[in-house]
Design a protein around this motif. Sequence first.
Motif, PDB file in Angstrom:
ATOM      1  N   TYR A  33      -7.622 -90.916   1.599  1.00  0.00           N
ATOM      2  CA  TYR A  33      -6.330 -91.213   0.989  1.00  0.00           C
ATOM      3  C   TYR A  33      -5.482 -89.940   0.887  1.00  0.00           C
ATOM      4  N   ARG A  46      -1.770 -89.231   2.467  1.00  0.00           N
ATOM      5  CA  ARG A  46      -0.697 -88.898   1.528  1.00  0.00           C
ATOM      6  C   ARG A  46      -0.022 -87.584   1.904  1.00  0.00           C
ATOM      7  N   THR A  63      -5.017-101.394   1.610  1.00  0.00           N
ATOM      8  CA  THR A  63      -3.683-101.491   1.019  1.00  0.00           C
ATOM      9  C   THR A  63      -3.323-100.227   0.253  1.00  0.00           C
ATOM     10  N   ARG A  64      -4.320 -99.554  -0.286  1.00  0.00           N
ATOM     11  CA  ARG A  64      -4.056 -98.345  -1.070  1.00  0.00           C
ATOM     12  C   ARG A  64      -3.439 -97.234  -0.208  1.00  0.00           C
ATOM     13  N   ASP A 106       0.264 -97.004  -0.758  1.00  0.00           N
ATOM     14  CA  ASP A 106       0.821 -96.773  -2.088  1.00  0.00           C
ATOM     15  C   ASP A 106       2.080 -95.904  -1.995  1.00  0.00           C
ATOM     16  N   GLY A 107       3.132 -96.310  -2.693  1.00  0.00           N
ATOM     17  CA  GLY A 107       4.381 -95.561  -2.676  1.00  0.00           C
ATOM     18  C   GLY A 107       5.291 -95.906  -1.516  1.00  0.00           C
ATOM     19  N   LYS A 150      11.536 -95.059  -3.646  1.00  0.00           N
ATOM     20  CA  LYS A 150      10.166 -94.685  -3.912  1.00  0.00           C
ATOM     21  C   LYS A 150      10.029 -93.168  -3.896  1.00  0.00           C
TER      22      LYS A 150
END
Length: 276
Positions: free
Chosen positions: A172, A176, A226-227, A230-231, A271
């Motif tokens: 993740y 990110r 799905t994570r 995020d954002g 966002k």
Amino acid sequence: MTDDENVLARIDTSRPHTARIWNYWTGGKDNYSVDREAGDQIRQLHPGIGDYALADRLFLGRSVHHLAADVGIRQFLDIGTGLPSADNTHEVAQRATPDARIVYVDNDPLVLAHARALLTSTPEGRTDYLDADLRDVDTILERAAGTLDFTQPVALMLLGVVIFVEDDEESYGVVRRLMDALPVGSHLVLSHTITSPAMPDVDAAVAFWNEHGTPRLTQRTPQQLTRYFDGLDLLEPGVVSCSRWRPQVADGEVPDEVAMFGGVGRKAEQKAADQA
């Protein structure tokens, strides 16, 4: 030793490799007997494996075409490129927008050996290839900046690659960091093999692979996938089977679900402001 000899020396033909097996399942010729044997054994455990390899490739084509033709994205950063095949990212993007720029990134020496096939750009556009690992975020961004303009939207392509990052938080974090470096209007396109009680044969196939092949794979649930978004604003229909992401089928027809799920998300201005 020449650069080409160094590349060839890094290719291990004694053990099956995911990129070469994927190439075999999708009808390519850049594989060895050890890959074909393992691919056939995995297909016995999970007969639909070839279907989801193909579904992932078609998902790439549909998502790239949408971003280039409908959204107006002109830059693509494709990490975990894999072996050249039909309708590579630059071919799909440049058919829609000839001036598109694409940077491919992979650390597989066999992909590097075939990289020339990924560099056949249109005269208006440009392609480049970087020999780097997904985790080398700073290196990727620094070198890709020679081709891409990071003040303008970029489509980050991560198809079937974060599966090789075993630690969830690390995976993740890598995604990110890459998205944080891209401007508003950029998109994330990601696909990943899933684990699901409804598909136990997939778990058996991955277990076989992790015992006999390289590199190791880490499955995740659709909820875990799905994570990664995020954002971001998830485009319809969300994170779904790759075969069901905007399929080109007759109205009312629903393609069979495969164990490769994917989605596309947009980095939106609101966002971005919320995260500031």
